[in-house]
Structure formats: structure tokens, C-alpha cells
Scaffold this motif. Sequence first.
Motif, PDB file in Angstrom:
ATOM      1  N   UNK A 118     -31.646 -42.908 -66.194  1.00  0.00           N
ATOM      2  CA  UNK A 118     -33.091 -42.828 -66.008  1.00  0.00           C
ATOM      3  C   UNK A 118     -33.760 -42.112 -67.178  1.00  0.00           C
ATOM      4  N   UNK A 119     -33.191 -40.976 -67.585  1.00  0.00           N
ATOM      5  CA  UNK A 119     -33.798 -40.210 -68.674  1.00  0.00           C
ATOM      6  C   UNK A 119     -33.703 -40.941 -70.004  1.00  0.00           C
ATOM      7  N   UNK A 120     -32.587 -41.632 -70.242  1.00  0.00           N
ATOM      8  CA  UNK A 120     -32.351 -42.235 -71.551  1.00  0.00           C
ATOM      9  C   UNK A 120     -32.954 -43.619 -71.657  1.00  0.00           C
ATOM     10  N   UNK A 121     -32.801 -44.439 -70.615  1.00  0.00           N
ATOM     11  CA  UNK A 121     -33.122 -45.865 -70.727  1.00  0.00           C
ATOM     12  C   UNK A 121     -34.347 -46.272 -69.910  1.00  0.00           C
ATOM     13  N   UNK A 122     -34.434 -45.809 -68.676  1.00  0.00           N
ATOM     14  CA  UNK A 122     -35.430 -46.351 -67.756  1.00  0.00           C
ATOM     15  C   UNK A 122     -36.788 -45.683 -67.868  1.00  0.00           C
ATOM     16  N   UNK A 123     -36.816 -44.398 -68.080  1.00  0.00           N
ATOM     17  CA  UNK A 123     -38.081 -43.661 -68.045  1.00  0.00           C
ATOM     18  C   UNK A 123     -38.936 -43.977 -69.271  1.00  0.00           C
ATOM     19  N   UNK A 124     -40.235 -44.114 -69.059  1.00  0.00           N
ATOM     20  CA  UNK A 124     -41.146 -44.405 -70.169  1.00  0.00           C
ATOM     21  C   UNK A 124     -41.189 -43.233 -71.143  1.00  0.00           C
ATOM     22  N   UNK A 125     -41.486 -43.531 -72.394  1.00  0.00           N
ATOM     23  CA  UNK A 125     -41.597 -42.478 -73.399  1.00  0.00           C
ATOM     24  C   UNK A 125     -42.736 -41.527 -73.035  1.00  0.00           C
TER      25      UNK A 125
ATOM     26  N   UNK B 151     -28.972 -49.467 -78.819  1.00  0.00           N
ATOM     27  CA  UNK B 151     -27.543 -49.263 -78.981  1.00  0.00           C
ATOM     28  C   UNK B 151     -26.878 -48.685 -77.737  1.00  0.00           C
ATOM     29  N   UNK B 152     -27.626 -47.917 -76.949  1.00  0.00           N
ATOM     30  CA  UNK B 152     -27.007 -47.234 -75.799  1.00  0.00           C
ATOM     31  C   UNK B 152     -27.267 -47.939 -74.477  1.00  0.00           C
ATOM     32  N   UNK B 153     -28.260 -48.819 -74.421  1.00  0.00           N
ATOM     33  CA  UNK B 153     -28.608 -49.465 -73.151  1.00  0.00           C
ATOM     34  C   UNK B 153     -27.420 -50.207 -72.522  1.00  0.00           C
ATOM     35  N   UNK B 154     -26.657 -51.025 -73.272  1.00  0.00           N
ATOM     36  CA  UNK B 154     -25.568 -51.774 -72.619  1.00  0.00           C
ATOM     37  C   UNK B 154     -24.535 -50.869 -71.948  1.00  0.00           C
ATOM     38  N   UNK B 155     -24.057 -49.839 -72.665  1.00  0.00           N
ATOM     39  CA  UNK B 155     -23.014 -49.032 -72.034  1.00  0.00           C
ATOM     40  C   UNK B 155     -23.563 -48.067 -71.006  1.00  0.00           C
ATOM     41  N   UNK B 156     -24.854 -47.731 -71.102  1.00  0.00           N
ATOM     42  CA  UNK B 156     -25.463 -46.939 -70.035  1.00  0.00           C
ATOM     43  C   UNK B 156     -25.515 -47.741 -68.735  1.00  0.00           C
TER      44      UNK B 156
ATOM     45  N   UNK C 121     -24.013 -33.863 -69.714  1.00  0.00           N
ATOM     46  CA  UNK C 121     -24.900 -33.741 -70.873  1.00  0.00           C
ATOM     47  C   UNK C 121     -24.158 -33.187 -72.078  1.00  0.00           C
ATOM     48  N   UNK C 122     -23.261 -32.223 -71.846  1.00  0.00           N
ATOM     49  CA  UNK C 122     -22.492 -31.654 -72.947  1.00  0.00           C
ATOM     50  C   UNK C 122     -21.505 -32.652 -73.533  1.00  0.00           C
ATOM     51  N   UNK C 123     -21.009 -33.588 -72.717  1.00  0.00           N
ATOM     52  CA  UNK C 123     -20.024 -34.560 -73.188  1.00  0.00           C
ATOM     53  C   UNK C 123     -20.655 -35.788 -73.813  1.00  0.00           C
ATOM     54  N   UNK C 124     -21.964 -35.944 -73.702  1.00  0.00           N
ATOM     55  CA  UNK C 124     -22.631 -37.133 -74.244  1.00  0.00           C
ATOM     56  C   UNK C 124     -22.577 -37.142 -75.771  1.00  0.00           C
ATOM     57  N   UNK C 125     -22.579 -38.326 -76.385  1.00  0.00           N
ATOM     58  CA  UNK C 125     -22.643 -38.393 -77.854  1.00  0.00           C
ATOM     59  C   UNK C 125     -23.890 -37.707 -78.384  1.00  0.00           C
ATOM     60  N   UNK C 126     -23.753 -37.060 -79.539  1.00  0.00           N
ATOM     61  CA  UNK C 126     -24.862 -36.277 -80.092  1.00  0.00           C
ATOM     62  C   UNK C 126     -26.055 -37.155 -80.434  1.00  0.00           C
ATOM     63  N   UNK C 127     -25.827 -38.436 -80.757  1.00  0.00           N
ATOM     64  CA  UNK C 127     -26.901 -39.316 -81.171  1.00  0.00           C
ATOM     65  C   UNK C 127     -27.650 -39.938 -79.992  1.00  0.00           C
ATOM     66  N   UNK C 128     -27.272 -39.618 -78.774  1.00  0.00           N
ATOM     67  CA  UNK C 128     -27.918 -40.232 -77.621  1.00  0.00           C
ATOM     68  C   UNK C 128     -29.383 -39.813 -77.553  1.00  0.00           C
TER      69      UNK C 128
END
Length: 883
Positions: free
Chosen positions: A116-123, A349-354, A431-438
Motif C-alpha cells: 500500500x505504501x509503495x505501490x497503491x497509495x497516491x503520491x 521496477x518494484x510493482x511486479x514483485x510487490x 522495513x529494515x530488510x527491504x532493498x535500499x532503493x525501494x
Amino acid sequence: MITRLMAWLRGIVHRDRSYRELDEELQFHIEQETAAHVAHGVAPGEARRLALATLGGLTPTREATRRVRALGIDAIARDVRHGCRALAASPGFTAAALAVLALGIGAATAIFSVVDAVVLRALPFPQSHRLVAIGDRDLTAAPDAPASALTPQDYFDYRDRQDVFETMAAIAYGDLSLQREGPSDPETLRGWQVTSGFFAVLGVRPALGRAFTPDDEIRGQNWVAVISDGLWRRRYGGAPDVIGRRLPAQLGRDRVVVGVMPPGFEYPVSDREAVDVWVPYVAPAEARVRGTEIGRVLEAIGRLRDGVTVDAAQARMTQIAADLARQSPGWFENRAVEVEGLQRALTRQVRPWMLMLLGAAGCVMLIACANLSNLLLVRGSTREHELAVRSALGASRGDLIRTLLVESVILALAGAALGALAARIGVDAIRAALPAELPRAAAIDVDVRVLVVTMFAALVTGLVTGLAPVVQFANARLSPLGRQGRANTAAPRAGRLRGALIAAEIALAVVLLSGAGLFLSSFHRVASVDLGVDTDNVLSVRVRPLVTPDQPVAPAVARSRQAFDAIISRVRALSGVEAVALQSAGLPLRGDLITVGIQVPGRTLPRNEDIELGRISTDYFRALQMAVTKGRPFTDGDRPGDDAVVILNEAAARKYFVAGDPIGRYVEIEGRRRIVGIVADIRRDGPESDPRPQAYVPWTQSTVIGATLIIRTTSDPRAIVPAVKQIVWAEFPDLPIPDATTLEQYFDRLVAERRFNMMLFGIFGLIGVAIAGLGVYGVIAYAVARRTREFGIRMALGAPASTILTSVLSGAGRDVSIGLGVGLAGAWILGDLVRSFLFQIQPHDPWVLTGAAVLCTAAAVLAAALPARRASRVDPIRALRIE
């Protein structure tokens, strides 16, 4: 309708008073009817009986009226109280159900909060749907590859000619180095260079002061800055008079603070580190001259005009690019402009694997739902006597169905509360394990939006899982009160339903385990790739002395060489240091590189042929443990003014010298150079990249000022970081050192996405197997309990324990076998969906599928063996006595 609505609202708000009024009204009606019968000569007692009969009974009428006025609220409240008492009276069942739900809902909630925070929520910008990214598309690259940045020439031409955006803006990297103040170390602020329309595009104004104006982009007048709310509070204590103060930048070019952004403003949103400062982008004079290659350094964004769609903007920008291509034919070769929604561009780049991870969490949730349905089925089968008693006391079939549904909803909501708590605890670890570029990782949290979705999902879960016992009950014939026989026409149908749910759990667990196996194998293969360099115990420290554009190059280069010679000598003397080297750019695994033109005498290469170039010191190959396969490495004898030399990697030697030995031959790389060595290939972009042609020239034969220190140690290199910083500051007193990083950290960053996927799929797979095993155990244990009398009779007649054991396991084996078959088929079909996420392994790998099936089978056998063993040890005398 309005009258009934008002009566209902009044009945809810003033329930006690409404009930008193209803009782008074009913009593008055009874008295009037009784008086009428008495007036016709009926005895008072008989008159009251006739009045009650005419009314239909006092209690039924009262309850029916209350249901109409309160729309069943009282009945539901009563069912809630009864459900809570019933669940409290069965602590074993309740604990198992809550544990299953907490695992399933917790996993789904945690992953949904990330997606939700990365892909779904509006900017977080006004009318963010109108924000777009404008990039450069390489037509020879893969269709799903991200668009690259623009050259300044392209950006300015697009900005001046476009008519589909309210305004356009561009950003470029622009950290700001500050001078040393007092005893504190020099500091580098995280910053970006932006054009004057940047804040207008995003629709955000500074909380204090002003944004940039076109005048700020004029060279010599651009020494201003807009700072973040965090920097304002950290450095200036939130002082309201910050406007006009100065940031003491390096080289005496202080920045005047002209604005402070509101709290929470972040851009670029893909940065995990908070941005401290924004400064104007001042283009060099040649930025508008086509033919001068400056590089693709500008990320462009725009805000669409009202009524303009992304497709319309794409068509217009394509037309502008075609006009520019006719004016500069070679400039746009194999390239095209691309307009894309900003949110989609940031998450491409992150939407598919999310979404893939969200699907995996959904599988865990489905397993939990199937398991809860099975548990409720088992529990419902033991409540026939209770339901018969309630039916005898006047409860309708609808009342009993509502009771079952309310109980399952109570369980689901309680499980959702526990799951949300578990997700809140686990989301920090995720959150700590997520890739830094997320992108937007800082916004990940279990907030109100996520909790609302979780509660809604819990309601749906409660209703769906409650349907299984409802269907079982609706098709059953309740035994008469006081008779507890086992005859039940729904029993075979309920048994088939329980078996189907077990098969579904096993199938979903196989799918999850297959995915976990594929990602585990991919990660293992990535981690096992030979990079061509040894990343263990290697520290990199960037040292970038600052010089003014008008400073003469030769004195700056000479001073830099002298300082770096002293730094290398002192660092080499530190305890535990094996080798020290310098590299001007293109450090393996870091992602930065320099390309230069190359020509080979005697061969005709494309006019724009490029090769990656590294300017290195003599111990570079030793520090990274790269093998020189031919010729020699650089030595101290390769001095300025001597014969210019170069070392190629094997990929470059194969490409440019197909036949013959390249040693001793010449290439044109920053002048004519003689090849003195060939070095083994490295995968400089990480384990998933292929070796590319590379060239290395001596540091001493280059005109560079900054470099990266590469230090190999015998133990953890981070222990020497403080000493290295002091040595660097002895030569460059005011130089900030923003990063001192190991090659292992660079490598970890490259494989962070694979590690994260592997970790979550592994956790989901284990949770799925555990829940499925619990489901198998619960159903078999229930079947054993129901068949205790049968087992006692069979053993009394001489049946051996092995026969009983086989009888119990065969029933479970049938359901598990069906689940394995369906699960393997599903894993085979869904394997193609994850093909793009795998590395050097096929999605239908037989070893992975076999391993998933074996693990699920082992878990099911273990779960079924416990109650089966109990069945084989039934004491016939005790079993018959109990019956």
C-alpha cells in the motif's frame, strides 16, 4: 418509512425507555381487551386468556416488536455475548483458531502495509494523478526497462516547445558539502539540484520564505538554497528568522537560505535518506548546444494541464521529438521520448514483485481461512445437542444460523486484532530488510488505512469461514431433545467438505513451498556467482577534493597526487592492512562508471564506440584480487611523461583483438596507449550482469583529482574507518567523507531484493505448512474422537492396532494426495508468472517441486500420526463403558 426510521433510531438511542413504553403499551392493550371481554360477560380470568391469545402471547409479541424496532440489534448483541461465552468455554479450540488467524491475517496485513505504501497509495502531492515523468527510452533495450534521464539539451528543448504541461522541472544529483565548524567533522548534506519550476510542478510551497525563481538559475546569482524542515530544526533550532541565513558551503560559496519546506515534504520519494537541501540547477553554457555530450543527468517531471491525458501528452512530446530529430539526425538514433504517470514510473521496477508478495500473503490467508472453516466444522459437529436444545426452546433455524455466523465473525475480528498487533511488530523488521532503493519505504506502517482494510478483510473472513458450519447445519436433521445418537444425514457431506478443505490447504502450501524453493535456489545461485573480485574485507572510502572551475588543472592534479601518496603510505602502515589502492571511478558493484571513446589502429570501429575506463594505482588488482592473465600489472615505473600504457580485460581483448596477442599493440584511449597486460573479467554490476569490455590506465598518467581508496584488510575493515578518516583529514582538512563502505555492503545491496523475496516466501511457506498440518491434525483428531466406540468394538473383536492405524491414516492420505496433486499442478501453472524473478533456474524445476511435495507430505504424516497412534491404543473396555 420516515416514521419507522425515527422509531428505530429512538429504539437504539433510548432503548431502555423504549422497552418500558412498549411494555406499558402492551399492558394497556391487554387491559382494554380484557375489559371488553368482561363487558360481554366473560369471566375475568378467561377474559385475560382470550386477550393474550388474540395478541399472540405477551412474550412473543414483545420480542417480535423489539426485533422490528431495533432491526435485530438485541438478538445480535445476545448472540455476541453467547458467542464470547462459548469461545471462552472452549479454550483449546479458541487458542488454535486465534493462532491460525493471527498468522494468516498478520502476514497479509504486514505485506499489504508495504504494498500500500509503495505501490497503491497516491503520491503525497496535490492532484498527484496529473504528475508525469518525462524520460528517454532506448528502443534497443527491453520493453520493461526503465526510461533513462534526459540530457540538458533535450530537457530545455522539450520545456520550451511543449504545450501540454502547466510547467516542467528537472532534478539532478547535488549533495552540498559544508565547511568544518568548530570541533565537529565536515558535513555533507543530502541534496538535489532543481530547476525553478520544481516546487510548482509538485504543487507544494515552502512553509517559510520562497521557492526558486528563474533568476536563481543564472550563473553567479544562484547561491541560494531551500532547506528541509528537518534541517531547519536540527541546525537552526526552528528559528523563525532563518530566511537570509547562510549555509557555510565549501570553497567559500555559502548558500543563502531563501525557503523552508513543510514537515513531511520529500522528493525524490525513492530516497531512503531524508533530503536536507535543494539548490538551483545552473546549466553550463554548452547545455543548449546539440553535439556537446554532457550526459543524461536530468530527471524530468511535469504537471499535465487540465483535460490533458497522459496519452495526449505522449503524442505531443513524440511529435516534438520527431521535429528535433529532423534538425539533429544523429542525436535521437534508436531513442524516443516517454511520458508516464509519475507514480507508475517510480514503482515500475518494484510493482511486479510487490504484487507477487501480496499474492503469496493471500495464499497464507486462504490457508488460514480453510483451516478455520475446518475447525468450525469440527466444532459444529459436536454442538448438535446444544443446537437441538436451543431449537426446542423456540429458536428458529435463522436464529441458529445467525449464532454460528456471529461466533465465526467474533473469532475473525479477534484474530485480526492479534494479527494487526503481530504485523505492527513485524513491519519494522520488514522495513529494515527491504532493498535500499525501494521508493517510499519510510511511509511503510500499519496505519488507519491498513487497519480499516484489515478489519474489513476480517469481517469477510468471518462470514466466509462461517459458511461451512452453516451449510453443514442447514442440511442436517437435529436429533430430538435428549437423544444424542450419531445418526446425521449431513455427516457424509460434512466429511467430504472437511476433506476438500484439507486438500485445499495442502495444495496452497505446496504452491507456497514451491515458490520458496525457487527463490531460495535463485538466491543461492546468485550468491555463488564468481564476480571476478574478492569482496571480503575490502573497504572503499571516497575522497573528492573540491576545486573551483577557474582553478588551474595542473597545480590541482600535482597537489592531489602528493596528498594521495601520503595517504596511501600512512594507511598502508595501519595494523591489519594488506593492500591500498586508488580508483578514480567505476568501482565494482557500486554502480558508477566512466566511459570513454576507443579506437584500434588498423580496425574500423563505430564512430561512437565506448569502453569503460578505470584510472587505478599499482596495487588495485592486488587489493581486489583480480588475476592478471597476460603481461604485467602497472608498476611504479609507469610515471607521467613515460610511455602511456593500458591494461584491457579479457572481454575487451576478445572484442578488439580477435586474432593475435594484444600485448604490445596500441589503442586510442585518451591518446595513444600501449597494451601491457590482460586482466580477468569481472561482473562489475553484480552477479546477474555479464562482463563488459573494460580498460585500466595508471593513476599517475591521468589528470584526475579525486579518487576512491580501496583498502584490503585481514579482518573487519570497518574497524579502521576512524583512523582512515583522520589520515584523510590530515591532507584535506575540510573535506567531508560521506561514505566509507565495504564491498560486501555493495554486494548485499545488489542481492537485497532476492534475499527479501526468498525470506518472505520461505516464511510464508513454513506458515502455510504449519497451518495445513494443524488442519490435518484437527480433522483426524476429531474423526478419532467420533469413532472411539467403533475402534473399541473392532479391537474387542480382535482387530490389531496396525489395522486401526492404517484405517485412520488412509483417510488422511486420500485428502493429502489430492491436495498434493492439485498443488503441484498449480505450482506448475503459476511457475511461469515468476520466471522473470528467477536466476539460472527453471520455474518447473523437478527438484524444487519434489522437495515441496515431500515436505508437505512429511508435515501431513506427522500431523496425522499423532491422533492415529492414539486411535491404535484405544482401550476397548473403556471405550465401550464411555459409550
